[in-house]
Design a protein around this motif. Structure first.
Motif: not given
Ligand code: PLP
Length: 431
Positions: A100-103, A210-212, A235-238
């Motif tokens: 996941a992004t956070t991981v 960077f957080d994309l 991958s769940y947004k755009y």
């Molecule tokens: C900038 C950003 N980083 C991270 C996340 C979420 O992270 P994760 O995919 O681990 O829930 C979001 C969710 O909207 C986000 O906007």
């Protein structure tokens, strides 16, 4: 309206001239007007087909799917990394999907902190999405360090945007080691200048990550050319890969061989992974930052969703996105701005310079929370971000100009009839 005409016939004309209008047919949009793709993109026929195929393969192949599925599941993370590389402007070996992004923030921040001494500092900003700070703070705590002494947040002057010059000044003032910034701020939609910040970081011997999450799939990037050190995204947004879809990461090839902080067998060198050696030999590229077995049902929809993005191309997507957001800003000014109704006027919280914004527009109003609810009830799905922002995301693959026009008119009607006053301002739950 300088650039656009304000009537609906003009919106219809823009739709007739839109070279991407055909893409909307590939999606099932769960509302009359869906402007929340910056939170969760909708299902496409392509994503659904890929997920269905993976389920069929599970049924028919069982464990043989790891080698015999099409594509084989064993290298699915690398395959999707190759497909995403053009979207972030990276070499294929520098990108993988995993976790996941956070991981991914945990493992990459942890990895780069491991190479620094105990006095190291990370620079973020006060408008970041909170999970970024949670993860970085936890990484400091795990090293026995007090996050309050090591995490520095650049302040926003206007509560909406972050001034890149202040970021650079903060690198000097606080003797920073790692810069970690979003490409696009999740609330205001400001697009930061990644190239400029990376150059400034490197001139100061600072690593740039960077957080994309809010730019991948709607803004193009050149991470390798800019020599960005690392990046993460969802991958769940755009990218429209579905709720909780597998995330992605990029590590510049200069860092290949750096031991991952969160090691796991899925990051092992592929050729010998199944030798089950107790010693961890990381993959020679970004694949090393995978951790556990790839969740195929969270990855397959991404493979399908990328077909349409590949077909259209990121440049065309960005072009339409900028047109749609410019149109939305112009309509809000015209129909919802102060000059119409001083008491109920809306303010655009997103930079007006198109080159400084991502794919969504922040519209500020003192009663934003109740307006978001009233809009959703009227068939226009948007979201609310405290304290006063309605985010509207006209996503280029499935939003029409007429959708944007209708959404603004419905907002106008809500204000005219005070329809939002029937709702509670209640922040519980997901929005
Ligand atoms: C900038 C950003 N980083 C991270 C996340 C979420 O992270 P994760 O995919 O681990 O829930 C979001 C969710 O909207 C986000 O906007």
């Amino acid at each position: 309206m300088d650039e656009f005409d304000a009537d609906r016939a003009s919106a219809e004309r823009l739709d007739r001239d839109d070279p991407l209008a055909w893409c909307a047919e590939r999606f099932t949009v769960p509302a009359e007007i869906y402007l929340d793709g910056n939170s969760l993109g909708p299902l496409s026929a392509d994503a659904e087909r890929a997920l269905d195929d993976a389920i069929d393969e599970w049924r028919e192949l069982g464990v043989r799917g790891w080698t015999d599925a099409d594509p084989p599941w064993f290298r699915y993370g690398e395959r999707l990394g190759d497909r995403l590389a053009p979207l972030v402007g990276a070499r294929e070996s520098e990108v993988v999907v995993a976790n996941a992004t956070t991981v991914n923030i945990h493992t990459l921040i942890g990895t780069f902190l491991d190479g620094l001494d105990d006095g190291s500092k990370i620079l973020v900003n006060e408008l970041d999405f909170p999970t970024d700070h949670y993860a970085i703070r936890a990484q400091f705590r795990q090293r026995g360090l007090d996050p309050d002494d090591h995490l520095v947040a650049v302040e926003s002057v206007d509560g909406r945007t972050i001034d890149e010059e202040r970021v650079v000044a903060a690198m000097d003032d606080h003797d920073v080691d790692i810069l970690f910034m979003p490409s696009v701020l999740y609330r205001s939609g400001q697009l930061l200048d990644i190239e400029y910040l990376t150059r400034a970081a490197h001139e100061r011997d600072v690593l740039a990550g960077f957080d994309l999450a809010h730019s991948i799939g709607v803004v193009s990037h050149d991470l390798s050319e800019w020599e960005v050190d690392f990046a993460v995204w969802c991958s769940y947004k755009y990218l429209n890969a579905g709720p909780g879809a597998i995330a992605g990461l990029y590590v510049n090839q200069n860092h290949f061989g750096t031991m991952p902080a969160l090691a796991g067998w899925w990051g092992h060198e592929k050729a010998t992974q199944f030798d089950m050696n107790p010693t961890f030999t990381p993959a020679a590229d970004a694949g090393a930052y995978q951790i556990g077995t790839i969740p195929i049902f969270s990855a397959a929809p991404l493979d399908g969703a990328l077909d349409l993005i590949d077909e259209v191309g990121i440049d065309a997507i960005r072009e339409k996105s900028l047109d749609l957001t410019s149109y939305l800003v112009a309509l809000v000014d015209d129909r919802l701005g102060n000059e119409i109704d001083g008491a109920d006027g809306c303010t655009i919280g997103t930079p007006r310079d198109p080159g400084r914004r991502g794919g969504h527009v922040a519209i500020e109003h003192p009663d934003a929370e109740r307006i978001a609810q009233a809009l959703t009830e009227s068939g226009v799905v948007v979201d609310f971000r405290p304290p006063n922002v309605v985010r509207m995301c006209p996503s280029p693959l499935y939003t029409s100009y007429a959708d944007v026009w209708d959404a603004v008119e419905r907002w106008r009607k809500i204000l005219d009839t005070a329809a939002h006053e029937r709702f509670d301002a209640d922040r519980s739950g997901v929005s």
